[in-house]
Enzyme design. Structure first.
Site, mmCIF file in Angstrom:
data_model
loop_
_atom_site.group_PDB
_atom_site.id
_atom_site.type_symbol
_atom_site.label_atom_id
_atom_site.label_comp_id
_atom_site.label_asym_id
_atom_site.label_seq_id
_atom_site.Cartn_x
_atom_site.Cartn_y
_atom_site.Cartn_z
ATOM 1 N N TYR A 1 -6.643 -0.611 -6.810
ATOM 2 C CA TYR A 1 -5.968 -1.725 -6.818
ATOM 3 C C TYR A 1 -5.639 -1.710 -4.897
ATOM 4 C CZ TYR A 1 -1.321 -1.191 -9.132
ATOM 5 O OH TYR A 1 0.046 -0.056 -9.367
ATOM 6 N N GLU A 2 -4.759 -2.814 -4.205
ATOM 7 C CA GLU A 2 -4.537 -3.224 -3.101
ATOM 8 C C GLU A 2 -5.210 -2.791 -2.123
ATOM 9 O OE1 GLU A 2 -2.123 -4.636 -2.817
ATOM 10 O OE2 GLU A 2 -1.106 -4.936 -4.432
ATOM 11 N N GLY A 3 -6.534 -2.721 -2.073
ATOM 12 C CA GLY A 3 -7.158 -2.016 -1.690
ATOM 13 C C GLY A 3 -8.141 -0.842 -2.006
ATOM 14 N N ARG B 1 0.632 -1.427 0.147
ATOM 15 C CA ARG B 1 -0.225 -0.152 -0.507
ATOM 16 C C ARG B 1 0.975 1.014 -0.187
ATOM 17 N NH1 ARG B 1 -5.254 -1.708 3.278
ATOM 18 N NH2 ARG B 1 -6.542 -2.999 1.566
#
Lengths: 595, 595
Positions: free
Chosen positions: B440-442, B296
């Site tokens: 992406y990645e949350g 993140r």
């Protein structure tokens, strides 16, 4: 594949309950469009857009347009047949005066239909849209002979039109145009030069294309004062109505673009092409602005159109996609997860789009009705006031609806998560397509400068004064109405910010014009929020009246959506004011080499 | 073609003058990285990025990756040779502890290098970037045997790594994962299922790919509590170090995406593939989060990276493109028009990007240094405080840097006018590439919820209390310093807004958690502005000290840019606060059917 349903009910609410279109029945053409006819027309437009055009949107993006070695350009599969439906339905000319072959209906109808077209298939909609712009210029500035020769076929859509302004060395600064026109003994001209970014410049949808071209007549003054506007047909129409030999205008290449692949964006080469003067010599810019002002409103509508279709798809997905549980406890225990519409942050995004779209549509219709008044009223004062409104609001609509429309397509894509980044869902196409309205027909920074640098001070500030007077009178009149207070009170605050910003320019920008330039974009958005907030107050008022008369849940939803707007979008006005009042110092201080 | 110059000088200013990296000399690895070595490393990284990777950025976009009928995937021309340079330079492992084959240098260096890589060629940079994430998970959670078998080759880059979380029915909600793991007598597992959106899932850059896969062991509990993490290599390494037969994992297809075409985004089919457990059974999510938190921060850096390269190109174009004249009178009378950088609205856009980029870089380095303290300090209290900082700031950096980074690529594209919409200039690629880090990645909405719903209250609010204490102490200490007041006073106001918002959640979100959800995204951006504002105050302070010591114009530019930030970007905090305090009522009121 994306879905689309034209918002006919919302349009009918606006026309009937908010703007009381029946009060315009005295204007030419309005009596021919009673409510039931308008509904029928909108229903037909909806059907065309939903059934024929929307399904071609992704095809158009995937296939794009193809330039063949012989210079011909073919459009994506299905476009030609669909354009046939545009011609058959007479959609291009619904608001064109009957004397030029149109149906003479209110021009507000054209804006509505253009929203539907843009939502369904923006790249396709540009072919008829540009033709309408060219028609507008010929109606106002063309000689009767040019009008007779070109308008009938353009109004039906048998021939299409284009605008040719941009050259490699100039987009915004038209004074740098180099394309040359040389007068011929027969009164025509020979046009030579290169134009770029010409939307719909060459295609296979129509047997002839009528280019309107800005060029400089030999010996004309430098700068914008030496520009003239010409009609340059792809094929010169013969006296017997047939098409002559090809004119000296060809498509040199098609641009590879970020989006709107279904529209052919051409480099057009003029090589001694025969052209005929529109308006007088060196009056080209004024004529082009007629076309451009129509076009700018239309581009604002494109921003709304893409925001609307993106919203519809995001809402459908949010009701369907199961992921996580509501913070307040599972809502659908029988399912493996709740639909993501239960999550407040997803709602926030959906409500933001919705609150914007509904007010933006109102703003467009309000302004389009003013255009009808400006063109059709028999009362000179009324015409002038309506024209002032249009002139003031056009840059706001173009700039704000396209900036926010783009932002909304991004927000809609975000609701799809990773699936929004994949081409298959179609959401990323909306983002790519929505990016261009912020740029063309005058980049949004230019709209902001037009508003601040030209429109505010024009005629001694008559237009802005009238706008303030109307909004302020509304706030005053309804400020005491408890039911309307949630809408009117925040509008009053926002209006105050706009007035303070206007005053600040008056006091600080004359001596230091950079202060106006540095605050222009914020001012445009501040203005947009106030105008949209005013629309919400009027829509809330109409919705409350309808509810009192026993209307359905749709009016309750209006009231909630309006409250979301004033609570969540309107507070931005304070930040815009603060930025404007900061002035230009830190913006302008660095030397260019520091960048 | 876009240009790129790595901002080495700015990084050196931040490390030396703002964050005084020499004060960390007691941490393992820092003594090995004296200022001159750091500069040398950054110089090498800059060279690699400017000369080798940036020229491949457009190629990667145009060619994309190709999946062949036999399942092989090839990357764009030049990627393999460039990846060879990554391996040769040891870039993947510069901050990996020496015991695992890395260079053990401060991890702040990795973040800096990753910014350069992302600016030069984001799609390419994801191959080494994902490998770093997989390495991080194995270092923390892998058994010594797994570490010995995989880490040495991954740290050099001889093998690459991936993260396999997403499945068609679940992205955010990992509890819905269906991929199955069946234990074998030898202690290994057979993995079966389909994973989608797997970046770098299959390619030709390395002979082996190490997939980290979340799956559910037969009989494990439902939901996230039943997830385990597995290593699934493309080829199983044999005891003699050679590669065995292909494992049962194949790339089923490559996704067609909006951008990052140079990175292969794969559907991965696991068909009884051999896998080995990382961490304990049913502890997969925790292990995945180790990887994800690193990732993140790295994704936030991608937002900055694209914003930086887009800014550089917009600035170069603005100095070169001639269009119009300055409002204050022609600046270059000998030229046909002035360069557009004379226009305040163009400057406003450039200054917005620049003021953001410089502060975002500071925020990343500040936080990356905390990561080094958290991992390397011998003082438990110091470690905990640093870990609190990272845990609090990671969602802010991911969410704010990618949202604003994307917005900046759009603003940079706008400066190019119509030319920005054409693929040739490369500006629209930055926009398309910058869109994915928001997802992406949350997705960023998840980052906001992580911040508001988890990080604020964690450990009794220890992290946010410490952040407030530090910022408030700074404001108090420097509030009386006249030279710093222009920076510190607005920071104090913004900090007040953040504190009010935090308090408002404490008072209104316990009973009505929707109030937190509806305000989460605004809170995240409010937090970001305060954190960036704090960075500007500290940078201004350092710049003033350097100027007093006789530094150059670059420090004067810092002070102007910081002033622009507080005048133009920081005022947004008030609007965020107003939106948060509006609560969730209008956001949540409509029934789902109304959408």
């Amino acid at each position: 594949m994306p879905v689309y349903k034209a918002p006919v009910d919302d349009v009918v609410f606006l026309l009937s309950d908010v703007f009381h279109i029946e009060r315009h029945a005295n204007l030419p053409g309005f009596a021919d469009a009673p409510p039931d006819l308008i509904e029928a027309i909108l229903g037909e437009a909806a059907k065309l857009c939903e059934d024929a055009l929307a399904p071609l949107n992704r095809v158009g993006d995937q296939q794009g347009c193809t330039r063949h070695p012989d210079g011909r350009v073919t459009t994506p599969d299905g476009f030609k047949e669909a354009f046939g439906q545009i011609v058959a339905g007479g959609w291009i000319g619904i608001s064109v005066p009957t004397e030029f072959g149109g149906q003479g209906l209110p021009s507000v109808l054209t804006q509505i239909v253009n929203e539907f077209l843009g939502s369904a298939n923006m790249a396709f909609a540009m072919y008829p849209g540009l033709t309408q712009g060219a028609i507008a210029a010929l109606i106002v500035h063309g000689t009767p002979e040019l009008q007779a020769r070109y308008l009938p076929k353009m109004v039906t859509g048998e021939w299409t039109g284009t605008m040719n302004l941009t050259e490699p060395q100039c987009g915004t600064d038209l004074g740098l145009i180099r394309t040359k026109a040389v007068k011929q003994p027969d009164g025509s001209y020979r046009i030579t030069g290169t134009k770029i970014f010409i939307s719909a410049g060459e295609h296979d949808l129509a047997p002839n294309i009528v280019h309107l071209v800005l060029a400089r007549i030999e010996g004309a003054p430098a700068g914008t004062k030496g520009l003239s506007l010409f009609v340059v047909p792809k094929f010169v129409p013969q006296p017997d109505g047939s098409l002559g030999a090809p004119n000296g205008v060809t498509c040199g290449s098609i641009e590879e673009k970020m989006g709107i692949h279904g529209n052919s964006t051409c480099v057009m080469n003029y090589d001694g092409a025969a052209g005929w003067l529109v308006a007088s010599e060196n009056e080209g810019l004024r004529a082009m602005f007629t076309m451009m002002n129509e076009a700018r409103l239309g581009v604002g509508v494109q921003g709304l159109a893409l925001s609307e279709v993106a919203y519809q798809n995001a809402a459908a997905y949010a009701k369907e996609r199961l992921q996580g549980r509501a913070i307040t406890g599972a809502k659908f225990k029988d399912k493996p997860a709740d639909p993501i519409i239960v999550h407040p942050d997803v709602r926030r995004a959906l409500m933001t789009m919705r609150a914007f779209n509904e007010a933006a549509r109102a703003l467009v219709l309000w302004t389009a009705l003013k255009a009808d008044v400006a063109h059709r009223s028999s009362d000179a004062k009324e015409r002038q006031a309506a024209d002032d409104h249009m002139s003031l609001l056009t840059p706001v609509i173009k700039g704000v609806l396209t900036d926010q429309g783009f932002a909304n397509t991004v927000a809609a894509q975000q609701i799809f998560g990773g699936h929004g980044y994949i081409k298959e869902t179609g959401m990323e196409q909306f983002v790519r397509d929505a990016r261009i309205p912020m740029i063309y027909e005058g980049a949004n920074g230019i709209q902001a400068l037009d508003l601040v640098g030209r429109k505010l001070a024009k005629d001694g500030g008559r237009a802005i004064t009238a706008f303030f007077a109307e909004a302020q009178a509304y706030v005053k009149q309804h400020g005491g109405d408890a039911a309307l207070t949630p809408y009117v009170a925040p509008l009053g605050t926002a209006l105050g910010h706009l007035q303070q910003a206007t005053m600040w320019f008056a006091q600080n920008a004359l001596a230091k014009p950079d202060n106006a330039g540095a605050g222009a974009t914020d001012y445009m958005h501040l203005f947009g929020l106030v105008a949209l907030g005013y629309m919400w107050a009027r829509m809330a008022q109409a919705a409350q009246q309808k509810l009192a008369a026993g209307a359905d849940d749709r009016m309750k939803a209006k009231l909630v959506t309006g409250r979301f707007f004033v609570e969540r979008l309107l507070p931005e006005t304070g930040a815009h004011l603060a930025r404007i009042q900061a002035g230009a110092a830190s913006t302008m201080e660095l030397p260019a080499e520091a960048f």
